[in-house]
Design a protein around this motif. Structure first.
Motif, PDB file in Angstrom:
ATOM      1  N   ASP A   1       0.840  -1.199   0.000  1.00 14.30           N
ATOM      2  CA  ASP A   1       0.000   0.000   0.000  1.00 14.30           C
ATOM      3  C   ASP A   1       0.872   1.246   0.000  1.00 14.30           C
ATOM      4  O   ASP A   1       1.823   1.391   0.746  1.00 14.30           O
ATOM      5  N   ILE A   2       0.517   2.101  -0.962  1.00 13.11           N
ATOM      6  CA  ILE A   2       1.309   3.287  -1.272  1.00 13.11           C
ATOM      7  C   ILE A   2       0.479   4.504  -0.885  1.00 13.11           C
ATOM      8  O   ILE A   2      -0.727   4.536  -1.129  1.00 13.11           O
ATOM      9  N   ASP A   3       1.130   5.483  -0.243  1.00 14.83           N
ATOM     10  CA  ASP A   3       0.414   6.703   0.130  1.00 14.83           C
ATOM     11  C   ASP A   3       0.701   7.820  -0.862  1.00 14.83           C
ATOM     12  O   ASP A   3       1.862   8.133  -1.130  1.00 14.83           O
ATOM     13  N   VAL A   4      -0.374   8.389  -1.386  1.00 12.94           N
ATOM     14  CA  VAL A   4      -0.224   9.584  -2.218  1.00 12.94           C
ATOM     15  C   VAL A   4      -1.033  10.690  -1.556  1.00 12.94           C
ATOM     16  O   VAL A   4      -2.224  10.513  -1.285  1.00 12.94           O
ATOM     17  N   PHE A   5      -0.364  11.795  -1.250  1.00 15.67           N
ATOM     18  CA  PHE A   5      -1.048  12.902  -0.591  1.00 15.67           C
ATOM     19  C   PHE A   5      -1.339  14.001  -1.604  1.00 15.67           C
ATOM     20  O   PHE A   5      -0.492  14.322  -2.431  1.00 15.67           O
ATOM     21  N   VAL A   6      -2.546  14.546  -1.532  1.00 10.81           N
ATOM     22  CA  VAL A   6      -2.897  15.677  -2.390  1.00 10.81           C
ATOM     23  C   VAL A   6      -3.066  16.888  -1.475  1.00 10.81           C
ATOM     24  O   VAL A   6      -3.849  16.836  -0.521  1.00 10.81           O
ATOM     25  N   PHE A   7      -2.282  17.928  -1.737  1.00  8.97           N
ATOM     26  CA  PHE A   7      -2.277  19.078  -0.828  1.00  8.97           C
ATOM     27  C   PHE A   7      -3.136  20.223  -1.333  1.00  8.97           C
ATOM     28  O   PHE A   7      -3.203  20.486  -2.532  1.00  8.97           O
ATOM     29  N   TYR A   8      -3.771  20.890  -0.371  1.00  8.38           N
ATOM     30  CA  TYR A   8      -4.595  22.068  -0.656  1.00  8.38           C
ATOM     31  C   TYR A   8      -4.115  23.189   0.246  1.00  8.38           C
ATOM     32  O   TYR A   8      -3.553  22.923   1.320  1.00  8.38           O
ATOM     33  N   PRO A   9      -4.326  24.435  -0.185  1.00  5.54           N
ATOM     34  CA  PRO A   9      -3.881  25.556   0.662  1.00  5.54           C
ATOM     35  C   PRO A   9      -4.528  25.440   2.040  1.00  5.54           C
ATOM     36  O   PRO A   9      -5.689  25.051   2.151  1.00  5.54           O
ATOM     37  N   LYS A  10      -3.766  25.783   3.077  1.00  9.45           N
ATOM     38  CA  LYS A  10      -4.269  25.548   4.431  1.00  9.45           C
ATOM     39  C   LYS A  10      -5.533  26.347   4.733  1.00  9.45           C
ATOM     40  O   LYS A  10      -6.326  25.979   5.598  1.00  9.45           O
ATOM     41  N   ASP A  11      -5.757  27.442   3.974  1.00 11.69           N
ATOM     42  CA  ASP A  11      -6.924  28.286   4.253  1.00 11.69           C
ATOM     43  C   ASP A  11      -8.253  27.636   3.860  1.00 11.69           C
ATOM     44  O   ASP A  11      -9.307  28.040   4.338  1.00 11.69           O
TER      45      ASP A  11
END
Lengths: 412, 412
Positions: free
Chosen positions: A53-63
């Motif tokens: 199992d592979i983790d892929v993170f998708v980031f969004y602006p913290k606001d």
């Protein structure tokens, strides 16, 4: 040497890596133009061959905030992969699991923050963990982490999930970074006595847990806060015994076990209807195990051991008592003869006598003396379930055999 | 009033007195020219109608010593009464019991000393007790003593013998002398809390017993040294309940009782071959009862109650357990994981696991888990005996019924 043999088994080959890279290519295409990164043990190079199992993170602006992650971000991700084999999962907030060629890819929406200590949700810290580990581990170090992970898996103390309450992957990486290698970790762990402090960075809080590893990227957090004392103790003992007598059994326990039933053993087989998150179910199972043990003791039973095992749908709770026959009546100790409460005691009790110590005694009837009823009453599951229960006569079930034997095969 | 009714039953008539005087005439003739005196409750006028044992003391100069009493004096007495129905008995030293018209006359050799505190043997003090009591009790006082004696008999706390560990006749007399009358004794006793000090004279020693009545004729002796706390407590409670609700039941408990078997009750019926002194047999029975209780608890049984009753030849010991099934195995608590002793523990034990508290645990087999065997093994009788034992199912035996009921009929 055993560790080299183990490495041969657990270290992924170039081929393994290529297989996963191929899967990741598909995901990368789908997440085109999003701010995403591969995280987790694959990225850090500390993954085991069997782990897929592979983790892929998708980031969004913290606001954008948590709500946005849980709705808009998640929906966007789902729209991009909905033709693939996927399911939704829940940790602190929901994420998507995509299955491609038997590789499980977790796509996790997170907030982009400036540093680990600014994390808003638990997953926001992850890219900083990745950076810290990759910048502190060389190739040999990665293999040492692999050995430690496999060792911990073998003895049953690996996994941050509530069901295990063990060491996280990040914790094993920090242990190797701190102590240098697998052997050195074991040498130190064999001498542990809690509270144990492993400070890659100065803690920014006073921690009360038995094992304290302040997070280098967020020192007001203890990386091993959720590791149970039982797992710490098990790891320490296993370390001591492995160093004295190294064996593959620690990494891959394989011996079949056999043991007779000692005392009276009640088996409760639970079948959960709904599909719930593992941590939620196991939180309730752990609470049930504790409640069952406490209630039985309170009712006068002598409890040897209560354990639970299983997955998220089929769970076994085993209750081992010295005897299920505790009798219908018990000795009730009353006040001294000169106490003001004796009249009340005499009025409310039957079978009253004066003991050699000048106290009044009486015989009372137990409110409940059927262990099976007490155990069942103290299961606190919030989802619907079926239950089957019986007093164990004999069994072929390896899980039950392990419960009866108790002694880990690597110990003795 | 109840006490007047009781007195009608227990106060000897002139006829009773004449009958005994007639018997004493025979004894007086036989002891002609010896230095003898009638002692005991008959002499003091505090005897109960049903009681028909009379004490006659024969005094010898104190210089002759104990040995002389036990041989020459005893032989002389025996020679004088050997044509009568007599037996030999043993207290601190031997004495003769003569039976005439169903009146039992105890002829006791003693040493003539100047005062109570100069007593060489325990019986030398007796004439001083007699003098003290007769000079401090008037006719009404004697009846008050009779009431107190009968009350104590009724509730089972009368008798200085080891089997009872209760109040002696002399103790009841001193209580009446001190407090004035039966009612007043009860009023005070109902408020007792040990240590209880009743000082007709200043003690000449520091006593550690729960009830302390320094002997007015020998203040370095506590008259109630041998009264058990159980009997003190029982008397105090009975006093309190009698004052609230007087009833003939306290003096003459007569109610038949019935009660079911609660828990598991083991009955041991002992049959002693030899005729031994009551105090010697009951000393051993009391020790056996304590040993049985301690051993059963040590082996893990939950003991409700152990009691013994009977005479000098046929004795019943009843053992009441919450359950006779405690199981063959028990939970063994081991050291903490960091202890130096864990290797030793692991080597010596089986079924070992690490608990949530970081301790090692194991399952051990009980050395003995049959309560009947344990009970029998812990009987410490120095004379030969036969034993019959069984787990009680149901019974008609009033003694066993009383054991099962426990609550005295005067209490509830």
């Amino acid at each position: 040497m055993i560790e080299e043999e183990v490495l041969k088994i657990i270290k992924p080959t170039e081929e393994d890596k290529k297989g996963i890279e191929k899967v990741l290519e598909i995901i990368r295409e789908r997440l085109n133009k999003l701010d995403f990164e591969v995280e987790g043990s694959f990225r850090k190079g500390t993954w085991l061959r069997q782990d897929t199992d592979i983790d892929v993170f998708v980031f969004y602006p913290k606001d954008v905030g948590k709500e946005y992650l849980e709705r808009n971000a998640l929906n966007d991700i789902i729209n991009r992969i909905k033709d693939l084999d996927y399911t939704l999962a829940y940790a602190e907030h929901p994420y998507v699991i995509v299955n491609i060629n038997n590789v499980e890819v977790d796509i996790v929406p997170a907030l982009r923050v400036e540093s680990g200590d600014k994390a808003i949700t638990a997953v926001d810290r992850t890219p900083f963990h990745t950076k810290y580990v990759t910048s502190h581990l060389d190739e040999r170090g990665k293999d040492e982490v692999r050995l430690l992970k496999r060792f911990m898996k073998g003895i049953g103390v690996y996994g941050a999930e509530l069901k295990v309450q063990g060491f996280s992957g990040y914790a094993t990486e920090l242990l190797i970074i701190y102590y240098g290698n697998f052997r050195k970790v074991l040498e130190e762990a064999s001498k542990w006595k809690h509270p144990i402090k492993i400070e890659l960075t100065k803690p920014m809080k006073i921690f009360s847990e038995p094992l304290i590893i302040p997070d280098p990227v967020d020192p007001k957090r203890n990386v091993t806060a959720a590791v149970s004392l039982k797992n710490i103790a098990t790891f320490s003992i296993a370390a001591k015994y492995y160093l004295k007598n190294p064996s593959i059994e620690f990494f891959f326990p394989s011996k079949k076990v056999e043991e007779k039933v000692k005392g009276d053993v009640l088996i409760l087989r639970l079948n959960l209807d709904e599909k719930s998150s593992e941590d939620i179910v196991w939180g309730q199972i752990k609470r049930s195990v504790n409640k069952i043990e406490r209630a039985l003791k309170q009712y006068g039973f002598r409890v040897i051991d209560v354990q639970a095992w299983g997955d998220t749908n089929n769970i076994t709770i085993a209750v081992q008592l010295e005897s299920k026959n505790i009798g219908q009546y018990y000795l009730n100790i009353g006040p001294q003869y000169y106490s003001e409460t004796i009249e009340d005691f005499i009025q409310k009790n039957d079978n009253i006598w004066v003991g050699e110590d000048g106290r009044l005694y009486s015989i009372k009837e137990r409110k409940e003396y059927d262990a099976e009823t007490i155990a069942k009453k103290n299961i606190v599951l919030k989802v619907k379930y079926n239950i089957e229960s019986y007093w164990l006569q004999n069994t072929e079930d390896q899980q039950i055999m392990k419960f009866l034997r108790k002694t880990p095969t690597w110990l003795k």
